[in-house]
Design a protein around this motif. Sequence first.
Motif, mmCIF file in Angstrom:
data_model
loop_
_atom_site.group_PDB
_atom_site.id
_atom_site.type_symbol
_atom_site.label_atom_id
_atom_site.label_comp_id
_atom_site.label_asym_id
_atom_site.label_seq_id
_atom_site.Cartn_x
_atom_site.Cartn_y
_atom_site.Cartn_z
ATOM 1 N N ILE A 3 -2.798 5.901 -2.117
ATOM 2 C CA ILE A 3 -2.715 6.500 -3.454
ATOM 3 C C ILE A 3 -2.225 5.511 -4.512
ATOM 4 C CG2 ILE A 3 -2.387 8.848 -2.577
ATOM 5 C CD1 ILE A 3 0.594 8.526 -3.414
ATOM 6 N N GLY A 4 -1.835 4.322 -4.089
ATOM 7 C CA GLY A 4 -1.399 3.316 -5.062
ATOM 8 C C GLY A 4 -1.229 1.992 -4.359
ATOM 9 N N ALA A 5 -1.178 0.916 -5.135
ATOM 10 C CA ALA A 5 -1.054 -0.410 -4.518
ATOM 11 C C ALA A 5 -0.614 -1.441 -5.548
ATOM 12 C CB ALA A 5 -2.382 -0.828 -3.887
ATOM 13 N N MET A 6 -0.260 -2.588 -5.021
ATOM 14 C CA MET A 6 0.109 -3.732 -5.850
ATOM 15 C C MET A 6 -0.188 -4.988 -5.020
ATOM 16 S SD MET A 6 3.915 -4.688 -7.203
ATOM 17 C CE MET A 6 4.148 -3.396 -8.353
ATOM 18 N N ARG A 7 -0.476 -6.099 -5.724
ATOM 19 C CA ARG A 7 -0.761 -7.352 -5.012
ATOM 20 C C ARG A 7 0.242 -8.413 -5.443
ATOM 21 N NH1 ARG A 7 -6.525 -10.164 -6.148
ATOM 22 N NH2 ARG A 7 -5.559 -10.509 -8.180
ATOM 23 N N VAL A 45 4.989 7.556 -8.342
ATOM 24 C CA VAL A 45 4.469 6.551 -7.421
ATOM 25 C C VAL A 45 4.623 5.158 -8.036
ATOM 26 C CG1 VAL A 45 2.391 5.776 -6.227
ATOM 27 C CG2 VAL A 45 2.853 8.236 -6.475
ATOM 28 N N GLU A 46 4.365 5.069 -9.341
ATOM 29 C CA GLU A 46 4.459 3.773 -10.007
ATOM 30 C C GLU A 46 5.897 3.237 -9.936
ATOM 31 O OE1 GLU A 46 5.919 3.733 -13.309
ATOM 32 O OE2 GLU A 46 5.200 1.842 -14.151
ATOM 33 N N MET A 47 6.906 4.115 -10.099
ATOM 34 C CA MET A 47 8.307 3.690 -9.990
ATOM 35 C C MET A 47 8.636 3.257 -8.556
ATOM 36 S SD MET A 47 10.458 3.647 -12.571
ATOM 37 C CE MET A 47 12.080 4.349 -12.283
ATOM 38 N N LEU A 48 8.055 3.969 -7.608
ATOM 39 C CA LEU A 48 8.274 3.587 -6.207
ATOM 40 C C LEU A 48 7.724 2.186 -5.942
ATOM 41 C CD1 LEU A 48 7.431 6.734 -4.071
ATOM 42 C CD2 LEU A 48 9.617 5.545 -4.192
ATOM 43 N N PHE A 85 0.859 -1.183 0.000
ATOM 44 C CA PHE A 85 0.000 0.000 0.000
ATOM 45 C C PHE A 85 0.894 1.231 0.000
ATOM 46 C CE2 PHE A 85 -3.937 -1.918 2.376
ATOM 47 C CZ PHE A 85 -4.291 -2.596 1.219
ATOM 48 N N CYS A 86 0.697 2.108 -0.978
ATOM 49 C CA CYS A 86 1.423 3.368 -0.990
ATOM 50 C C CYS A 86 0.537 4.422 -0.314
ATOM 51 C CB CYS A 86 1.765 3.774 -2.425
ATOM 52 S SG CYS A 86 2.739 5.279 -2.457
ATOM 53 N N LEU A 87 1.015 4.946 0.786
ATOM 54 C CA LEU A 87 0.239 5.918 1.564
ATOM 55 C C LEU A 87 0.926 7.269 1.531
ATOM 56 C CD1 LEU A 87 -0.480 3.748 4.766
ATOM 57 C CD2 LEU A 87 -1.846 3.909 2.675
ATOM 58 N N PRO A 101 8.259 -21.754 -4.499
ATOM 59 C CA PRO A 101 8.229 -20.896 -3.307
ATOM 60 C C PRO A 101 8.955 -19.575 -3.507
ATOM 61 C CG PRO A 101 9.728 -22.767 -2.996
ATOM 62 C CD PRO A 101 8.999 -23.009 -4.275
ATOM 63 N N ASP A 102 9.878 -19.523 -4.477
ATOM 64 C CA ASP A 102 10.680 -18.307 -4.681
ATOM 65 C C ASP A 102 10.119 -17.419 -5.793
ATOM 66 O OD1 ASP A 102 11.319 -20.293 -6.535
ATOM 67 O OD2 ASP A 102 13.300 -19.462 -6.917
ATOM 68 N N VAL A 103 8.903 -17.717 -6.251
ATOM 69 C CA VAL A 103 8.290 -16.880 -7.298
ATOM 70 C C VAL A 103 6.876 -16.491 -6.861
ATOM 71 C CG1 VAL A 103 7.531 -16.771 -9.702
ATOM 72 C CG2 VAL A 103 9.641 -17.995 -9.127
ATOM 73 N N TYR A 104 6.575 -15.202 -6.902
ATOM 74 C CA TYR A 104 5.236 -14.694 -6.618
ATOM 75 C C TYR A 104 4.658 -14.084 -7.894
ATOM 76 C CZ TYR A 104 5.052 -15.090 -1.481
ATOM 77 O OH TYR A 104 4.976 -15.541 -0.190
ATOM 78 N N GLU A 105 3.341 -14.052 -7.975
ATOM 79 C CA GLU A 105 2.680 -13.411 -9.118
ATOM 80 C C GLU A 105 2.225 -12.006 -8.716
ATOM 81 O OE1 GLU A 105 -0.555 -15.020 -12.085
ATOM 82 O OE2 GLU A 105 -1.567 -13.908 -10.483
ATOM 83 N N LEU A 106 2.511 -11.037 -9.561
ATOM 84 C CA LEU A 106 2.097 -9.652 -9.312
ATOM 85 C C LEU A 106 0.833 -9.320 -10.093
ATOM 86 C CD1 LEU A 106 5.550 -7.826 -9.548
ATOM 87 C CD2 LEU A 106 4.459 -8.913 -7.564
ATOM 88 N N SER A 107 -0.029 -8.533 -9.496
ATOM 89 C CA SER A 107 -1.243 -8.086 -10.196
ATOM 90 C C SER A 107 -1.780 -6.831 -9.519
ATOM 91 C CB SER A 107 -2.317 -9.191 -10.191
ATOM 92 O OG SER A 107 -2.564 -9.643 -8.880
ATOM 93 N N ARG A 108 -2.780 -6.243 -10.183
ATOM 94 C CA ARG A 108 -3.494 -5.065 -9.634
ATOM 95 C C ARG A 108 -2.551 -3.946 -9.191
ATOM 96 N NH1 ARG A 108 -6.770 -8.147 -11.624
ATOM 97 N NH2 ARG A 108 -8.755 -8.726 -10.674
ATOM 98 N N ILE A 109 -1.616 -3.602 -10.076
ATOM 99 C CA ILE A 109 -0.796 -2.417 -9.774
ATOM 100 C C ILE A 109 -1.545 -1.189 -10.268
ATOM 101 C CG2 ILE A 109 0.609 -2.849 -11.858
ATOM 102 C CD1 ILE A 109 2.822 -1.192 -10.508
ATOM 103 N N PHE A 110 -1.713 -0.246 -9.387
ATOM 104 C CA PHE A 110 -2.396 0.981 -9.807
ATOM 105 C C PHE A 110 -1.909 2.172 -8.999
ATOM 106 C CE2 PHE A 110 -5.166 -0.341 -6.299
ATOM 107 C CZ PHE A 110 -5.374 0.851 -5.633
ATOM 108 N N VAL A 111 -2.129 3.339 -9.593
ATOM 109 C CA VAL A 111 -1.902 4.616 -8.922
ATOM 110 C C VAL A 111 -3.184 5.412 -9.138
ATOM 111 C CG1 VAL A 111 -0.518 6.743 -8.960
ATOM 112 C CG2 VAL A 111 0.589 4.521 -9.365
#
Length: 227
Positions: free
Chosen positions: A67-71, A120-123, A59-61, A97-107
């Motif tokens: 103001i932004g997030a990623m899962r 924010v997206e670069m952060l 969570f980007c606060l 176990p050493d790989v996660y899936e990323l989704s729902r990145i938004f700003v």
Amino acid sequence: MLEIHVVRKDNRHLYERYFDPYFRLRHDIYVKQRKWMDLDRPDGREIDQFDTEDAVYLFCLDNGQLIGAMRALPTLLPTLMSDIFPYLNIRGEIRRPDVYELSRIFVIPERRGEHAGPRVEMLLLTAIMEYGISIGLTGFTIVLEAWWLPRFERCGWKAHPLGLPQPIDGMSVLAVLVDCDEATWKSLYSQIGLTKPTLTWRGLAGITRQALPEISTLAPPSVQPTR
Ligand code: COA
């Protein structure tokens, strides 16, 4: 002040008040703005079958406002790639176990394309790399629209296609495996001129973490900033 917080099942109770706005923002962005109508729900909250207690959120606060997030989802459990888009990955299922899936990145719309300070997206892209190396990940799988690829290239993310792009709802969509390594994190760090790690690990003292490289030893920028 911008902060990126790691939120997992262990500390979710500290962030409970953010979850309703978070799911409502996802509905506004993905359903109302992006028109991903499969995600529509009458209660105006975009929640799917992958929002389980095993999901990890960044969570980007900014002064307490989301103001932004990623899962991030463990690939040992069901993911978008395994359950919804398996045909995009022709290289064989990734369950590690050493790989996660990323989704729902938004700003949020008001904070996109900023030029004053790191975007924010670069952060978020830097923060998820920091999270990965901290907990010993080596990669991230992602189902993404092809327009991300030049953006990843510009910021130093190394994305390896797992199959050919396919048209989905008018967009060219593909599956990739992105390297999670210190070199990428260092490169991002230098590009955006950070002086300390990005992540806040509130309530997560019990999590075993690998030490990050010393910030003072980071090399000057080797890649041009995006925009
Ligand atoms: N289709 C194609 N290109 C897109 C795009 C889309 N839906 N969204 C962003 N881009 C590309 C464009 O090249 C854009 O440049 P432009 O302004 O000249 O069109 C560039 O990204 C910059 O995007 P912008 O939104 O201005 O700023 P940002 O870099 O700060 O934020 C995102 C990028 C993706 C975080 C932000 O656009 C966002 O939150 N979008 C909604 C959520 C989303 O679609 N996430 C991706 C799928 S999970």
